[in-house]
Design a protein around this motif. Structure first.
Motif, PDB file in Angstrom:
ATOM      1  N   ILE A 255       3.479  33.269 -61.050  1.00  0.00           N
ATOM      2  CA  ILE A 255       2.109  33.600 -60.681  1.00  0.00           C
ATOM      3  C   ILE A 255       1.202  33.377 -61.888  1.00  0.00           C
ATOM      4  CG2 ILE A 255       0.555  35.382 -59.784  1.00  0.00           C
ATOM      5  CD1 ILE A 255       2.721  34.612 -57.785  1.00  0.00           C
ATOM      6  N   GLU A 256       0.071  32.717 -61.653  1.00  0.00           N
ATOM      7  CA  GLU A 256      -0.892  32.480 -62.723  1.00  0.00           C
ATOM      8  C   GLU A 256      -2.225  33.121 -62.362  1.00  0.00           C
ATOM      9  OE1 GLU A 256      -1.122  28.268 -63.383  1.00  0.00           O
ATOM     10  OE2 GLU A 256       0.877  28.193 -64.288  1.00  0.00           O
ATOM     11  N   CYS A 257      -3.008  33.454 -63.398  1.00  0.00           N
ATOM     12  CA  CYS A 257      -4.314  34.060 -63.168  1.00  0.00           C
ATOM     13  C   CYS A 257      -5.258  33.600 -64.279  1.00  0.00           C
ATOM     14  CB  CYS A 257      -4.197  35.587 -63.168  1.00  0.00           C
ATOM     15  SG  CYS A 257      -5.684  36.438 -62.585  1.00  0.00           S
ATOM     16  N   GLY A 258      -6.475  33.213 -63.908  1.00  0.00           N
ATOM     17  CA  GLY A 258      -7.463  32.781 -64.881  1.00  0.00           C
ATOM     18  C   GLY A 258      -8.334  33.947 -65.322  1.00  0.00           C
ATOM     19  N   THR A 302       0.105  40.724 -51.945  1.00  0.00           N
ATOM     20  CA  THR A 302      -0.550  41.864 -51.318  1.00  0.00           C
ATOM     21  C   THR A 302      -1.812  42.194 -52.118  1.00  0.00           C
ATOM     22  OG1 THR A 302       0.575  43.525 -52.660  1.00  0.00           O
ATOM     23  CG2 THR A 302       1.705  42.776 -50.649  1.00  0.00           C
ATOM     24  N   PRO A 303      -2.758  42.915 -51.533  1.00  0.00           N
ATOM     25  CA  PRO A 303      -3.939  43.329 -52.304  1.00  0.00           C
ATOM     26  C   PRO A 303      -3.569  44.097 -53.564  1.00  0.00           C
ATOM     27  CG  PRO A 303      -4.317  43.696 -49.963  1.00  0.00           C
ATOM     28  CD  PRO A 303      -2.879  43.295 -50.102  1.00  0.00           C
ATOM     29  N   GLU A 304      -2.524  44.907 -53.478  1.00  0.00           N
ATOM     30  CA  GLU A 304      -2.114  45.687 -54.651  1.00  0.00           C
ATOM     31  C   GLU A 304      -1.539  44.776 -55.730  1.00  0.00           C
ATOM     32  OE1 GLU A 304      -2.486  48.086 -51.142  1.00  0.00           O
ATOM     33  OE2 GLU A 304      -1.178  46.342 -51.505  1.00  0.00           O
ATOM     34  N   GLU A 305      -0.737  43.787 -55.334  1.00  0.00           N
ATOM     35  CA  GLU A 305      -0.179  42.849 -56.304  1.00  0.00           C
ATOM     36  C   GLU A 305      -1.275  42.010 -56.956  1.00  0.00           C
ATOM     37  OE1 GLU A 305       4.241  42.059 -54.303  1.00  0.00           O
ATOM     38  OE2 GLU A 305       2.502  40.879 -53.664  1.00  0.00           O
ATOM     39  N   THR A 306      -2.248  41.589 -56.137  1.00  0.00           N
ATOM     40  CA  THR A 306      -3.367  40.813 -56.682  1.00  0.00           C
ATOM     41  C   THR A 306      -4.130  41.621 -57.724  1.00  0.00           C
ATOM     42  OG1 THR A 306      -3.612  39.489 -54.679  1.00  0.00           O
ATOM     43  CG2 THR A 306      -5.549  39.676 -56.094  1.00  0.00           C
ATOM     44  N   ALA A 307      -4.425  42.866 -57.398  1.00  0.00           N
ATOM     45  CA  ALA A 307      -5.152  43.721 -58.340  1.00  0.00           C
ATOM     46  C   ALA A 307      -4.343  43.942 -59.609  1.00  0.00           C
ATOM     47  CB  ALA A 307      -5.488  45.059 -57.682  1.00  0.00           C
ATOM     48  N   ASP A 308      -3.023  44.097 -59.473  1.00  0.00           N
ATOM     49  CA  ASP A 308      -2.171  44.320 -60.651  1.00  0.00           C
ATOM     50  C   ASP A 308      -2.187  43.119 -61.581  1.00  0.00           C
ATOM     51  OD1 ASP A 308      -1.421  46.861 -59.938  1.00  0.00           O
ATOM     52  OD2 ASP A 308       0.562  46.295 -59.159  1.00  0.00           O
ATOM     53  N   VAL A 309      -2.009  41.924 -61.035  1.00  0.00           N
ATOM     54  CA  VAL A 309      -1.926  40.749 -61.900  1.00  0.00           C
ATOM     55  C   VAL A 309      -3.288  40.439 -62.517  1.00  0.00           C
ATOM     56  CG1 VAL A 309      -2.327  38.907 -60.193  1.00  0.00           C
ATOM     57  CG2 VAL A 309      -0.815  38.496 -62.144  1.00  0.00           C
ATOM     58  N   GLN A 310      -4.364  40.698 -61.792  1.00  0.00           N
ATOM     59  CA  GLN A 310      -5.700  40.505 -62.376  1.00  0.00           C
ATOM     60  C   GLN A 310      -5.936  41.462 -63.533  1.00  0.00           C
ATOM     61  OE1 GLN A 310      -7.962  40.943 -58.710  1.00  0.00           O
ATOM     62  NE2 GLN A 310      -8.435  38.748 -58.683  1.00  0.00           N
ATOM     63  N   ALA A 328      -3.351  33.089 -67.802  1.00  0.00           N
ATOM     64  CA  ALA A 328      -2.222  33.969 -68.059  1.00  0.00           C
ATOM     65  C   ALA A 328      -1.136  33.697 -67.020  1.00  0.00           C
ATOM     66  CB  ALA A 328      -2.650  35.430 -68.003  1.00  0.00           C
ATOM     67  N   ASP A 329       0.094  33.490 -67.486  1.00  0.00           N
ATOM     68  CA  ASP A 329       1.213  33.124 -66.618  1.00  0.00           C
ATOM     69  C   ASP A 329       2.213  34.273 -66.547  1.00  0.00           C
ATOM     70  OD1 ASP A 329      -0.119  30.708 -66.679  1.00  0.00           O
ATOM     71  OD2 ASP A 329       1.358  29.695 -67.945  1.00  0.00           O
ATOM     72  N   PHE A 330       2.607  34.609 -65.334  1.00  0.00           N
ATOM     73  CA  PHE A 330       3.494  35.743 -65.099  1.00  0.00           C
ATOM     74  C   PHE A 330       4.668  35.339 -64.212  1.00  0.00           C
ATOM     75  CE2 PHE A 330      -0.728  37.453 -65.800  1.00  0.00           C
ATOM     76  CZ  PHE A 330      -0.525  38.593 -66.559  1.00  0.00           C
ATOM     77  N   GLY A 336       9.623  43.559 -57.952  1.00  0.00           N
ATOM     78  CA  GLY A 336       8.188  43.792 -57.770  1.00  0.00           C
ATOM     79  C   GLY A 336       7.408  44.053 -59.040  1.00  0.00           C
ATOM     80  N   GLU A 337       7.958  43.676 -60.200  1.00  0.00           N
ATOM     81  CA  GLU A 337       7.289  43.921 -61.475  1.00  0.00           C
ATOM     82  C   GLU A 337       6.740  42.618 -62.044  1.00  0.00           C
ATOM     83  OE1 GLU A 337       8.238  46.511 -65.453  1.00  0.00           O
ATOM     84  OE2 GLU A 337       9.853  45.271 -64.647  1.00  0.00           O
TER      85      GLU A 337
END
Length: 385
Positions: A255-258, A302-310, A328-330, A336-337
């Motif tokens: 999972i990646e996030c900008g 999930t919305p919770e996973e999206t919020a966590d990675v952001q 950022a790359d995860f 689930g971590e």
């Protein structure tokens, strides 16, 4: 510093900010930097900015290049080079070393140096050592020229995967198991250094990923399935960096996030997922850039996973004292971590790269993204901040 605050002489109309796009460089990521630069040059609003393309050859010479982004593309599975666009085989570009002047000078042997005018901001689209690692940022700080992206410390931390992981761990971000082999260790006792790697496999199993510690774009990385492939993988990583990093494989989704710097602070994009590429053992250089393996944007979380990675992406940005932008790359593990793998302080920046795609899905177009980064740099001062 804003566009409106650029110095003007009383008898001259207001001029446009001048952006020097610097690309190429001495690292093994020279060609990818060229591709990124072509995309940035196409996207910059020429009605709003004047643009000066400056290439750095693979030998380290700073040169004027043609402003022809269409020639900065991958063709026939080969990346371009600055040497293909250089306007003179002998001429060179010199940045100012006096913070009181932002005048760029062009020199040729036997000719009077020619002033090319002042630059207001540098957009350094270099990847890897000698550009993304704090070296160019230090030069620009000495010159007093604002620039896009992170400063010296954050750039250095973002390039060196060992110290990146140490910083993240100190801020409470979870990283995967790894060992580092420094050049002196390898030179003094190869067998002891090799045993560190074998012990990592004993504790966490095969495969392992053997990487140059200070390279990017998946260059020099080998996925090692067993002991038989280890020595070749070490040799390949050491071709790019005498310090190597060996990571245990993490089972999970990539999972990646900008992260982008706004006037009120950094914000995260919608995340993306990198699915396992069909024709490659992992998401390697060819999967990224030659075969253009598509990511899934936005990631099916999930919305919770999206919020966590952001949240974690912004935490990583802040932990390394980043500025401007970060990808950022995860790994999202099977339990689930989120485990952070790395950050990129100047990620791949073509329109098909994941960072622009994530912001496109978040409502910011590629040209607007380029403009926001330039404006953020113009607002920022050089020096301690």
């Amino acid at each position: 510093m804003s566009t409106e605050n650029l110095p003007q002489s009383p008898d001259q109309p207001q001029r446009k900010p001048r952006v020097a796009v610097v690309f190429g460089g001495r690292s093994s990521e020279h060609g990818i930097s060229m591709v990124t630069a072509g995309a940035v040059l196409r996207a910059i609003d020429r009605t709003k900015y004047d643009v000066l393309p400056i290439g750095i050859t693979q030998s380290g010479r700073w040169v004027l290049t043609a402003d022809e982004p269409e020639r900065m593309a991958i063709t026939e599975r080969r990346t371009p080079s600055v040497e293909q666009l250089v306007e003179s085989s002998e001429g060179g570009v010199v940045l100012p070393v006096d913070p009181a002047s932002r005048e760029v000078v062009y020199t040729e042997p036997g000719s009077v140096p020619k002033a090319l005018g002042e630059i207001d901001v540098v957009f350094p689209v270099l990847h890897g050592p000698y550009g993304e690692d704090g070296t160019l940022q230090g030069l620009l700080e000495l010159s007093g020229v604002p620039y896009v992206g992170s400063g010296v410390l954050a750039s250095a931390v973002g390039q060196d995967k060992e110290y990146m992981k140490r910083v993240f761990t100190s801020f409470g971000l979870k990283v995967g198991p790894y060992v580092v082999i420094r050049p002196r260790e390898w030179e003094q006792d190869e067998s002891a250094a090799r045993k560190k790697i074998i012990d990592l496999a004993g504790d966490h199993g095969w495969p392992l990923f053997v990487k140059p510690a200070r390279a990017g774009s998946s260059i020099g990385i080998t996925k090692v399935e067993d002991l038989a492939g280890l020595d070749d993988a070490i040799a390949e990583a050491q071709r790019h960096d005498p310090k190597i990093l060996v990571e245990a494989a993490l089972r999970g989704r990539e999972i990646e996030c900008g992260v982008l710097e706004f006037e009120d602070g950094p914000r995260a994009s919608v995340p993306a997922e990198i699915p396992p590429p069909d024709a490659h053992a992992y998401y390697d250089f060819e999967a990224k850039y030659i075969d253009s393996t598509p990511g899934i944007v936005p990631a099916p979380l999930t919305p919770e996973e999206t919020a966590d990675v952001q949240r974690l992406a912004v935490d990583a940005f802040e932990a390394a004292s980043c500025e401007g932008l970060v990808r950022a790359d995860f790994f999202l593990t099977e339990d689930g971590e989120f485990v952070i793998n790395e950050i990129n302080t100047m990620p791949g920046f073509t329109p098909i790269s994941m960072y622009p795609q994530m912001w496109q899905a978040s409502g910011i177009s590629y040209p607007d993204l380029v403009d926001r980064l330039i404006q953020a740099a113009l607002r920022r001062s050089t020096g301690l901040r």
